[in-house]
Design a protein around this motif. Sequence first.
Motif, PDB file in Angstrom:
ATOM      1  N   GLY A 403       0.836  -1.381   0.067  1.00 58.49           N
ATOM      2  CA  GLY A 403       0.039   0.252   0.065  1.00 58.49           C
ATOM      3  C   GLY A 403       0.572   1.196  -0.032  1.00 58.49           C
ATOM      4  N   ASN A 404       1.923   1.382   0.695  1.00 57.31           N
ATOM      5  CA  ASN A 404       2.683   2.357   0.852  1.00 57.31           C
ATOM      6  C   ASN A 404       3.490   2.686  -0.371  1.00 57.31           C
ATOM      7  N   PHE A 405       3.714   1.770  -1.421  1.00 62.83           N
ATOM      8  CA  PHE A 405       4.858   1.684  -2.270  1.00 62.83           C
ATOM      9  C   PHE A 405       4.082   2.325  -3.426  1.00 62.83           C
ATOM     10  N   GLY A 406       5.214   2.991  -4.403  1.00 65.09           N
ATOM     11  CA  GLY A 406       4.939   3.260  -5.746  1.00 65.09           C
ATOM     12  C   GLY A 406       4.633   4.831  -5.697  1.00 65.09           C
ATOM     13  N   GLY A 407       5.096   5.351  -7.156  1.00 62.75           N
ATOM     14  CA  GLY A 407       4.559   7.011  -7.168  1.00 62.75           C
ATOM     15  C   GLY A 407       3.309   7.356  -7.604  1.00 62.75           C
ATOM     16  N   ARG A 408       2.772   8.446  -7.431  1.00 67.25           N
ATOM     17  CA  ARG A 408       1.303   8.787  -7.419  1.00 67.25           C
ATOM     18  C   ARG A 408       0.838   8.385  -8.564  1.00 67.25           C
ATOM     19  N   ASP A 409       1.628   8.363  -9.836  1.00 68.37           N
ATOM     20  CA  ASP A 409       1.141   7.716 -11.036  1.00 68.37           C
ATOM     21  C   ASP A 409       1.287   6.381 -11.156  1.00 68.37           C
TER      22      ASP A 409
END
Length: 417
Positions: A403-409
């Motif tokens: 859930g906490n990972f990844g950029g906004r796009d």
Amino acid sequence: MPLLGCVADDFTGATDLASMLVRNGMRTVQVIGVPDGPLPEAEAVVVALKSRTAPPAQAVAESLAACEALLAAGARQILFKVCSTFDSTAEGNIGPVADALLRRLQSGFAVITPAFPANGRSVYLGHLFVGNVLLNESGMENHPLTPMRDPNLVRVMAAQTEGSVGLIPFPVVEAGAAAVRREMSRLAEGGRRYAIVDAVTDAHLRALGEAAAAQPLLVGGSGIAMGLPENFRRAGLLADTEDAGHLPPAEGLLAVVAGSCSRATLGQIGLAREQVPVLELDPLTTPDAKEMAATALRWAEERLSAERPVVVAASAPPDRVAALQARLGRDVAGVLVEEALASVAEGLVARGVRRLVVAGGETSGAVVQRLGIRSLRIGAEIDPGVPWTYAEPGGLHLALKSGNFGGRDFFLRAFEG
């Protein structure tokens, strides 16, 4: 025969770790659940459990069973993978599982760090930071299942374990592998069972990996594995390779299923809403898993495409999560969302989706189990800690995102190329 055997306490954490190993040149397979037969051929095998929020006794039993399977296959070192935000409660499950694994491996000491600088996780003087804020100010204090309200990992771990916990601080780690190794020996000889290790750069994690080459057990986030493949190369056990993450070509319809309520996932849904079809389910209004899934699948049928994803989300801000838990109870609310999204994923695959992103550890576990997937080949990363994987048989490309990972796009960029 695997060189490294890994026990992960959730599904997205398992793919995060597997991605780290592939990036550093180890062919890696993720096995879903405790293995019940021969392990796939790979240089590293990651067993993905759904034990992070299980009762401690169950988490211990499943973790020991996974460890036994890995040792029987020939694994030379065991890594217990936990979340990079050290998700747990005062009762565990990190401490009880680590204690049990240490006893099984007949070892009296292990190092611990959830640090992963590429994803903004750093440990300084034993305190865990998420980006530039302490863990308890990062949003994790509102996690619906494992709220984290203390950033001091020495204190958090000490509350869960039968042993004592020390610290290998920044100046020691900054001095390199030899200094870390000496401090590990000093703490072990002084009766410490664990040592939280500071790390704010990749160089710190590589130094820790080199220092821990002979340790039977390591505990931490995927970053702790960064330096382990090189240990096997130094020993002449691992060859250099450039295609550790090769997967078959991706094709088919595109979809995202999101259950995480983290700030990162909520932001990703918000941006996706501006560019692709997004359906946000509301368990408060419709507290029925079958009805929510049926609604979502009817909505998706008219919008499924091989050019852009549809997004089905049951994510919600903290006040909505609290209201649902107050009405149904924490466990019932969690199961409701997991059941609904697992049914949605199953229906989407039945309708031709072959590239599927799943956001959230509990959601990923529910989806993978519903789809009957037993192992995943690990491919290239979309973002740090989130690779594409390939489920065999079936030809399904999956990205299981913490859930906490990844950029906004992330939900848009995952399907580019």
